[in-house]
Design an enzyme around this catalytic site. Sequence first.
Site: not given
Length: 360
Positions: A120, A255, A286
């Site tokens: 990520c 993020h 996500n």
Amino acid sequence: MTAGRLGQVGARVSGIGGYRPARVVHNKEICERIRSSDEWIQQRSGIVSRRFAGDDETVVSMGVQAARRALAHAGVEPHEVDTVIVASMSYLRQSPAAAPEIAKLIGAESAAAFDVAAACAGFCYALAVGASLVRSGVSEQVLVIGAEKMTDIIDPADRSTAFLFADGAGAALVGPSDENTVGPVVWGSDGGGKDLIGHSDSWLSLRDRSAPWPWMRMAGPEVFRWVIQSMLPVASSAVREAGLTVADLTAFVPHQANLRIIDRLAAGLRLPPSVVVARDVETSGNTSAASIPLAIEALLLSERAASAAGGLALLAGFGAGLAHAAMVIALPPPIPDATAAAAVPVDGTELGVIAPAGRR
């Protein structure tokens, strides 16, 4: 940001593009598999819906679409791209990397092309490398792509991950500039936390014995605590290294892991109300390495685009390997209508929620 503080040879993000699969998956559908409720999912993550790719959508095909839109936004032809960097944790082919195929498909056939595996945090890692290549004179036009098909590596019955992750791709074009507007990266990792986020086994388990598919697993509470404790100083350092204060920022684009994490980080940074905080996670889920460029795209397509364009945005990525990175960039101009139309989801839903710091 001053050129002297960031270097004499400039690099800038000149274009942003995103690709979101057409299929919208609301919490109700997820709940059927993990014995949960819409209320529980929203309370834990802030997610209302997310996008799942179809069988014909891949890390490569989604990356191609995002890359084309970034090039259109920047007004750069594909043959001008000399470097392609792809960040992904869900590309399942060991070799070759995804980047050479994407380069070929967009028309940058002779470009240097390689993948970055930093989960990520991957987009920030790749962006830092791309900007460094431009500043050093090695590259002139670098496509940085985050592309993920997380539904390939997430167990749909796993209560800790199934409601969080989703699919999509985002891209940024980095090119030369008289003034450097990609700030110094502040990055690192903590391999001691490798078991907090990662696959349950290696691919060797499928070769050497009869074993289940090695799904990606996550220790949610432990990861939450690590992010809050570790990312605040990293993000703050990135602002200082750029020679700025939070009052100089226009936007905060972390993020898109979890809305609770985003709000805690925004509060911890003590951002003024004028700073827009990206909350694209609410309708995108996500998307790992794709989440930051997708959230930037959502910002540039929002009603706040005119005021945000050209402003300074703090980016912060974090994830598996406990890899983390933060930097400040100047946002590119608003996305033209033609490019925006191509990026709007087919069902007409919003591309995410953007809100001022400290307000919902």
